[in-house]
Design a protein around this motif. Structure first.
Motif, short mmCIF file in Angstrom:
data_model
loop_
_atom_site.label_atom_id
_atom_site.label_comp_id
_atom_site.label_asym_id
_atom_site.label_seq_id
_atom_site.Cartn_x
_atom_site.Cartn_y
_atom_site.Cartn_z
N ASN A 32 0.83 -1.20 0.00
CA ASN A 32 0.00 0.00 0.00
C ASN A 32 0.87 1.25 0.00
O ASN A 32 2.07 1.21 0.27
N SER A 33 0.24 2.38 -0.30
CA SER A 33 0.95 3.67 -0.29
C SER A 33 1.73 3.84 1.00
O SER A 33 1.21 3.55 2.09
N GLY A 34 2.96 4.30 0.89
CA GLY A 34 3.76 4.64 2.05
C GLY A 34 4.39 3.47 2.77
O GLY A 34 5.17 3.68 3.70
N GLU A 35 4.09 2.25 2.34
CA GLU A 35 4.66 1.07 3.00
C GLU A 35 5.99 0.67 2.37
O GLU A 35 6.18 0.80 1.15
N THR A 36 6.89 0.16 3.21
CA THR A 36 8.15 -0.39 2.73
C THR A 36 8.20 -1.87 3.06
O THR A 36 8.08 -2.26 4.22
N HIS A 37 8.34 -2.68 2.02
CA HIS A 37 8.42 -4.13 2.18
C HIS A 37 9.81 -4.58 1.77
O HIS A 37 10.23 -4.39 0.61
#
Length: 253
Positions: A32-37
C-alpha cells in the motif's frame, strides 16, 4: 491511496529457444501507499526474477497470476506503459547508454511519465537540486548515462531517476550492493525523501540488513524457492542476520 497487488504470480526464465525454467512459483504480496516491504532471501531464490518479471523484461515469461496497480493489471501493459502508470525499477546492474547525456535522458523520461515536457529552465533547476541532494557533481548531467560511472555513482543515478519520476511504487533491486557506508547513507536518504514526498510504496530487495538501518521496513518477507516463505516485521530481518537462510533452503529442498 495506491494499492499494488501481486496475485499468484508464476514465471519462467527463458534459457534458450527450447529451454525454460520455472522460477516464480506462486507469489502473493500487497503493498500500500507509504509502506516499505523488504524482500530478503538466499541467492537464486527468485528475488530479481520477481522484479524483472513485473517490469516486463523479455527474458521472463509470466505463466500465471496478475499484478494489479490500483486495480489495473500491469502485465497487460507494454514496458513503457508500466512506467507511465507508476511502476519504477531500480536495477541491480544499471546499464551504460553511451552518447545519451544524463540530462537529456532524464528530461525525456520525465516528459514521458508526466505527459508533457517540463520547461527547460524549470527542469534544470529541479535536476540540479536533486543531484545536489544525492551528492552527484553537476558535471555528470552532461555525461553519457552511467558511462564510466563507478558502481556507487550508478546507484545514485537510479535514485536520481526515482526522485524525478515520482512513481506510485518503487521496486529497488539490491540498490545497496557495492555501496560504501557514505554512499549507502546518501542513497537511503534519497529513497526516504522520495517516499515521503510521494507516499509511494517500496519493494526493497536486499541480502543484508545494513540498508534497513536507514530505510526502515514495515514488513520483511523471506523469499525462498520462488515464493514468499515467511513474513514478519523488522524483527524478522534481525533474526535472518543472526541465523541466515539455512532453514528456508532446507525447507525448500
Amino acid at each position: 491511496m495506491t494499492k499494488f497487488e501481486i496475485r499468484g504470480l508464476r514465471a519462467d526464465v527463458l534459457i534458450s529457444e527450447d529451454e525454460r525454467q520455472e522460477i516464480l512459483k506462486g507469489v502473493d504480496l500487497t503493498i500500500n501507499s507509504g509502506e516499505t516491504h523488504a524482500i530478503m532471501g538466499p541467492n537464486g531464490s527468485g528475488k530479481s526474477t520477481l522484479a524483472y518479471a513485473i517490469a516486463g523484461h523479455p527474458r521472463y515469461e509470466i505463466t500465471e497470476g496478475e499484478v494489479l496497480l490500483d486495480g489495473e493489471n500491469v502485465l497487460e501493459m507494454e514496458v513503457d506503459e508500466r512506467a507511465r502508470a507508476g511502476v519504477f525499477l531500480a536495477m541491480q546492474y544499471p546499464v551504460e547508454v553511451p552518447g545519451v547525456s544524463m540530462s537529456n535522458f532524464l528530461r525525456s523520461s520525465v516528459s514521458a511519465v508526466r505527459g508533457e515536457a517540463p520547461k527547460l529552465r524549470q527542469f534544470s533547476k529541479e535536476l540540479q537540486g536533486a543531484m545536489k541532494d544525492l551528492s552527484i557533481d553537476s558535471s555528470f548531467a552532461a555525461r553519457g548515462v552511467n558511462e564510466g560511472f563507478s558502481g556507487g555513482e550508478k546507484k545514485r543515478h537510479e535514485i536520481l531517476q526515482l526522485e524525478l519520476l515520482k512513481p506510485k511504487v518503487a521496486i529497488l533491486d539490491e540498490t545497496d550492493s557495492g555501496l560504501d557506508v557514505d554512499a549507502l547513507k546518501i542513497v537511503s536518504e534519497g529513497i526516504n525523501r522520495a517516499q515521503a514526498a510521494n507516499d509511494m510504496g517500496v519493494m526493497l530487495i536486499t541480502h543484508y540488513t545494513r540498508i534497513l538501518n536507514y530505510v526502515k521496513p514495515d514488513f520483511v518477507h523471506v523469499f525462498a524457492e520462488g515464493r514468499i516463505a515467511e513474513s514478519g516485521g523488522p524483527e524478522l530481518a534481525a533474526a535472518l542476520e543472526s541465523e541466515g537462510y539455512e532453514r528456508f533452503v532446507k525447507a525448500g529442498a
